[in-house]
Design an enzyme around this catalytic site. Structure first.
Site, mmCIF file in Angstrom:
data_model
loop_
_atom_site.group_PDB
_atom_site.id
_atom_site.type_symbol
_atom_site.label_atom_id
_atom_site.label_comp_id
_atom_site.label_asym_id
_atom_site.label_seq_id
_atom_site.Cartn_x
_atom_site.Cartn_y
_atom_site.Cartn_z
ATOM 1 N N LYS A 32 32.833 47.407 -18.647
ATOM 2 C CA LYS A 32 34.236 47.010 -18.553
ATOM 3 C C LYS A 32 34.630 46.062 -19.681
ATOM 4 C CE LYS A 32 35.902 46.444 -14.493
ATOM 5 N NZ LYS A 32 36.154 45.918 -13.124
ATOM 6 N N ARG A 102 36.477 39.749 -12.311
ATOM 7 C CA ARG A 102 35.851 41.009 -11.915
ATOM 8 C C ARG A 102 34.463 41.120 -12.526
ATOM 9 N NH1 ARG A 102 41.379 42.715 -12.854
ATOM 10 N NH2 ARG A 102 42.238 43.853 -11.049
ATOM 11 N N GLY A 111 32.899 49.606 -6.796
ATOM 12 C CA GLY A 111 33.020 49.025 -5.468
ATOM 13 C C GLY A 111 31.823 48.242 -4.983
ATOM 14 N N MET A 113 30.347 45.493 -6.370
ATOM 15 C CA MET A 113 30.364 44.036 -6.576
ATOM 16 C C MET A 113 31.760 43.489 -6.316
ATOM 17 S SD MET A 113 27.730 43.600 -9.783
ATOM 18 C CE MET A 113 28.400 44.943 -10.729
ATOM 19 N N ARG A 358 36.958 53.652 -18.654
ATOM 20 C CA ARG A 358 35.514 53.879 -18.654
ATOM 21 C C ARG A 358 35.280 55.382 -18.579
ATOM 22 N NH1 ARG A 358 34.556 51.254 -12.638
ATOM 23 N NH2 ARG A 358 35.880 52.684 -11.488
ATOM 24 N N HIS A 476 37.513 54.915 -2.352
ATOM 25 C CA HIS A 476 36.085 54.584 -2.410
ATOM 26 C C HIS A 476 35.239 55.773 -1.998
ATOM 27 C CE1 HIS A 476 32.302 53.039 -0.631
ATOM 28 N NE2 HIS A 476 32.326 52.218 -1.676
ATOM 29 N N SER A 785 -4.333 71.218 -16.633
ATOM 30 C CA SER A 785 -3.086 71.018 -15.906
ATOM 31 C C SER A 785 -3.256 69.755 -15.074
ATOM 32 C CB SER A 785 -2.779 72.207 -15.002
ATOM 33 O OG SER A 785 -1.570 71.980 -14.301
ATOM 34 N N CYS A 852 1.583 69.935 -13.133
ATOM 35 C CA CYS A 852 2.080 70.762 -12.042
ATOM 36 C C CYS A 852 2.308 69.964 -10.770
ATOM 37 C CB CYS A 852 1.123 71.926 -11.774
ATOM 38 S SG CYS A 852 -0.542 71.429 -11.294
ATOM 39 N N TYR A 872 4.020 71.901 -21.345
ATOM 40 C CA TYR A 872 4.957 72.349 -20.315
ATOM 41 C C TYR A 872 4.882 71.441 -19.107
ATOM 42 C CZ TYR A 872 0.967 74.315 -17.727
ATOM 43 O OH TYR A 872 -0.208 74.468 -17.031
#
Length: 896
Positions: A32, A102, A111, A113, A358, A476, A785, A852, A872
């Site tokens: 902000k 704020r 919402g 804080m 934002r 909200h 693996s 995996c 992978y």
């Protein structure tokens, strides 16, 4: 952060076209504060103010709530600059400057804080407000709002006390609405509010504006550690040590008459991603009125009004000049930030002010569309687009939606606003605690509220979907649900909730707690009962976007699949092979479990082989189906891993059924069960130890694999390279013996079939010792693996099955940043992975290495595996798109 000194710049001014910060300083100024500074720099009308940086927050908590040295005079100096820019003075009785305080973390936490408005009001400055506004009612309305908010947030007095006083006043005057209260009524309530504060706290409400300001600053810092904020950070992987900035800004008012207004707007639709300006506002209101759901908001655009069928006039209609100015500003902001923006604005006496911009919270569907559209528009590159979408959010696109035919037959009770897309069925609950408790019991729940508040976040997270009676598309509930990927219907005005009776009435139907309803967040429909769903389809923007991820990533993405059906699903989602096929799952099928139990109960090798011969053709068909589903892609098949006792029932009834099916005395079954019983099966007779003890088991499985491959090569001209994986290896000699068995069996089958098949033999690295001797193992195998599930268990000494009772506490108490079974423990288990890769490739440079475990679908773990040099990752079928995107993001991050 080290101890602060006078050389540190702690406070950053913005206003009047001048700003000491900019958008690049998000870590220091929070999102902000950085955006307020940036907007000021580019000529957007922003009320003047200053930002206290995030480092002050961290120092505040480290020092037990004390301010850093020299903060006070820096705040006073910045306040003087604000006074000059706004041509008003803080605490002055003639031209008083009122302030808002704020929060502003570097990551948006809507919402979570605290905020305090109208700071600086007292019995003297109120006269200046009345004189400036010419409206005593407005002035005292602001004053009572300030006392109410400050007492609640800073002094800890429950807001219910003040709401009760307001209701008493309305009853005494026989009125229903706040707007029917006159200036003198609010003036009396201010006195009553202050008296209530004195009664509860034993102290007078602070009248000194500077004392008010510092109380508010401390309250915002303290709100960083409030339970709701801590929960939100945990759910969204936001570190505690980021801290929050505090933004102190001159107040502007949207409640000064019909030429004033306040609202929230998005430069694109945050639910769908469509490119149209979208927002809500209220005439003669303050900012919290828009999101509180107390009044029905109006649409900013005429198109938006038509879309939802609203009868209320749009801003475009009643404030056309300001609307056109707003359009130019939103276009400028989106062009400047090159992303969809969430804009808060206030109109005071015909003057438009922008309070915040934002990057807007959006659904996964919207994020995908916005990213693709902006590439097509030439605004961002494909690489930027790939980084704009949260990999975890793709889960929202991969789960069922309502079946169109079932939806047509469904009993629609009411229609609210389609606040967050997706569909969900569940049992009705009316509070967040019950939602969480029932979810923990395995129940699907729908959280139903008049409107949600930040304290409801745990229940919203636990719910399948959220329904509110009040609130708009920027309420909200809507914002938080979209961020969580929960279906949400807001502003369902036909909904009446009786919390005392724990029931709701909607569409003429009364439903009690525990009754089933279904929500469609795409249409806003509320339906009675459970409605059938259909699988999601991936096409259009999704297909184009995923193609970009495939062009960027360097790691392959495989899947963990045990059946042809799983393999088909995984291929649909883009899997490039199977990284783990667990053969033990096949043995539980009805057509083979009897033969499997016969093999286990056999007294000698010959009898075991006879039983295995019955399983061989079934296993071969299994492998043929999997190879066919993965045609052209590698398939890694893990030989039998779990201990044999898992295949025999431990209850008397189950043992009697086994005895009957095999024609064996129950006593024999019981005896064998006792022989197989182990104190710690996870570390017992399992994995490769079964292959050493009963080589005929592994021999049968390898034969089934190779016969399946040979059959498909001969009959269907497949190209197959089976990857045979030996589990739980701890010694090179184990590996050598079992590799020789595998190779001999493969060569025998190829000779019998007259087919040459390229095959590989590898091992799972799932014991610390295997990672430590990876160089020795690499001399015997073609691939590694990493089985990170068991590797985590054996490294940390924690049973995954038993850790649920305490790991959550470790995370909540910040002893662990994350559950190590969800996101890999990089400092411990991760180092074993790194060691295994390095040692293995030192001996065999072309060693194929993958993972995996469940971590293969976790974005933060995937980044680590990219850095570790893995070829992978393998994950569950529905996590494949998540892994594809995370791997592309990891490749971009590593390139930096």
């Amino acid at each position: 952060m080290g101890r602060m000194t006078s050389q540190n710049k702690l406070v950053f001014f913005f206003g009047g076209g001048i700003a000491e910060g900019d958008a690049s300083m998000k870590d220091l100024l929070g999102g902000k504060g950085a955006n307020l500074a940036e907007m000021t720099r580019i000529g957007i009308p922003v009320p003047a103010g200053f930002t206290i940086c995030t480092e002050v927050c961290n120092e505040f908590f480290k020092s037990g709530g004390k301010h850093p040295e020299n903060l006070q005079w820096r705040v006073e100096a910045a306040l003087g600059q604000v006074e000059k820019a706004m041509e008003a003075k803080f605490g002055d009785t003639k031209k008083p400057l009122l302030l808002s305080v704020r929060s502003g973390a570097r990551a948006s936490m809507p919402g979570m804080m605290d905020t305090i408005l109208n700071i600086g009001l007292n019995d003297q400055t109120i006269e200046g407000v009345i004189k400036k506004s010419g409206d005593p009612r407005f002035a005292y309305d602001c004053y009572r709002r300030f006392v109410q908010m400050y007492a609640n947030v800073v002094l800890g007095v429950s807001g219910d006390h003040f709401e009760n006083l307001i209701q008493q006043k309305k009853r005494s005057l026989d009125v229903e609405l706040d707007t029917e209260l006159a200036a003198e009524d609010w003036e009396e309530l201010v006195g009553a509010f202050k008296a209530k504060v004195r009664e509860i706290t034993g102290k007078d409400f602070p009248d000194d504006p500077h004392q008010q300001l510092w109380g508010a600053i401390d309250a915002v810092f303290n709100s960083w550690m409030k339970p709701r904020a801590v929960t939100y950070r945990r759910l969204n992987d936001i570190p505690d040590d980021w801290g929050t900035a505090v933004n102190v800004q001159a107040m502007v008012f949207g409640n000064m008459g019909d030429d004033s207004a306040t609202g929230v707007a998005f430069t694109r639709n945050p639910a769908t991603g469509e490119r149209h300006f979208y927002g809500e506002f209220l005439v003669n209101a303050q900012g919290e009125d828009v999101v509180a759901g107390i009044r029905t908001p109006q649409q900013v655009t005429l198109e938006g009004k038509r879309r939802i069928g609203s009868h209320l006039p749009s801003m475009e209609e009643i404030m056309p000049k300001l609307y056109n100015k707003m359009v130019k500003i939103y276009q400028k902001l989106e062009q400047h930030y090159r992303d969809m923006q969430d804009i808060e604005f206030t109109i005071q006496k015909g003057h438009l002010w922008i309070l915040q911009t934002r990057s807007g919270k959006r659904t996964a569907k919207a994020a995908l569309k916005i990213a693709v559209d902006m590439v097509m528009e030439g605004v961002i590159s494909k690489e930027e687009a790939v980084q704009r979408v949260d990999a975890r959010s793709l889960d929202q696109l991969l789960h069922p939606t309502l079946d169109p035919e079932a939806q047509q037959r469904a009993h629609v009770l009411a229609t609210g606003l389609p606040a967050s897309p997706g569909a969900g069925s569940g049992q009705v609950v009316f509070d967040a605690d019950t939602a969480e408790a029932w979810n923990n019991e395995g129940k699907d729940v729908i959280l139903v509220r008049d409107e949600t508040c930040p304290e409801d976040i745990h229940g919203m997270h636990a719910a399948k979907a959220i329904l509110t009676a009040r609130g708009g598309m920027t309420s909200h509930a809507a914002v938080v649900a979209r961020g969580m990927g929960r279906p949400c219907v807001c502003g369902c005005h036909d909904l009446e909730i009786d919390f005392a009776a724990q029931q709701m009435t909607v569409g003429g139907v009364t439903l009690a707690k525990g009754d089933w309803i279904t929500l469609d967040g795409a249409s806003g429909q509320v339906m009675e009962g459970q409605v059938a769903t259909v699988d999601s389809t991936l096409s259009g923007d999704f297909a184009a976007f995923m193609q970009w991820t495939d062009e960027i990533r360097t790691m392959k993405i495989r899947t963990n699949a045990d059946t042809p059906e799983d393999a088909v699903v995984a291929r649909k989602f883009g899997a490039e092979g199977i990284g783990l096929c667990r053969t033990e799952h096949m043995f539980f099928e009805e057509d083979r479990i009897v033969a499997m139990r016969e093999m286990i109960l056999a007294e000698n090798e010959q009898d075991r082989r006879q039983a295995l011969a019955k399983i061989l053709p079934i296993q071969r068909r299994d492998f043929e189906g999997i190879f066919r589903a993965m045609k052209g892609f590698p398939v890694t098949i893990r030989l039998l891993d779990p201990p044999l006792h898992e295949f025999i029932p431990h209850d008397l009834k189950g043992q009697q059924d086994v005895a009957l099916s095999l024609g064996t005395p129950v006593s024999e079954v019981k005896r064998r069960v006792e022989e197989l019983r182990e104190s710690n099966p996870m570390l017992g007779h399992r994995g490769c130890r079964l292959g050493v003890t009963y080589p005929e088991i592994y021999e049968m499985q390898v034969r089934a694999i190779m016969e399946a491959a040979c059959h498909l090569i001969k009959r269907e001209h497949f190209t197959i390279v089976p990857e045979i994986m030996i589990p739980l290896v701890a010694h090179a000699k184990e590996m050598r013996v079992l590799k020789e068995l595998c190779v001999a069996t493969c060569e025998q089958v190829m000779a019998e079939q007259g087919v040459v098949v390229q095959f590989m033999v590898g091992t799972m690295i799932e014991l610390p010792r295997a990672a430590l001797i990876a160089d020795q193992l690499a001399q015997e195998v073609d691939f590694f693996s990493f089985g990170t599930n068991d590797l985590t268990q054996t490294t940390l000494g924690i049973s995954r099955d038993d850790s649920g009772s305490f790991l959550k506490e470790y995370v909540n108490k910040r002893l662990l940043e994350k559950d190590p079974f969800v996101s890999i423990d990089q400092e411990g288990v991760g180092q074993l992975v790194m060691m295994g890769v390095k040692k293995g490739r030192h001996v065999r440079a072309n060693l194929k290495v993958g993972i995996c475990g469940e971590h293969g679908g976790d974005p933060s773990s995937i980044l680590f595996f990219q850095q570790a040099g893995l070829d992978y990752v393998s994950c569950s079928p529905y996590r494949v798109p998540v892994a594809r995107l995370a791997a592309a993001q990891a490749a971009l991050a590593s390139a930096k």
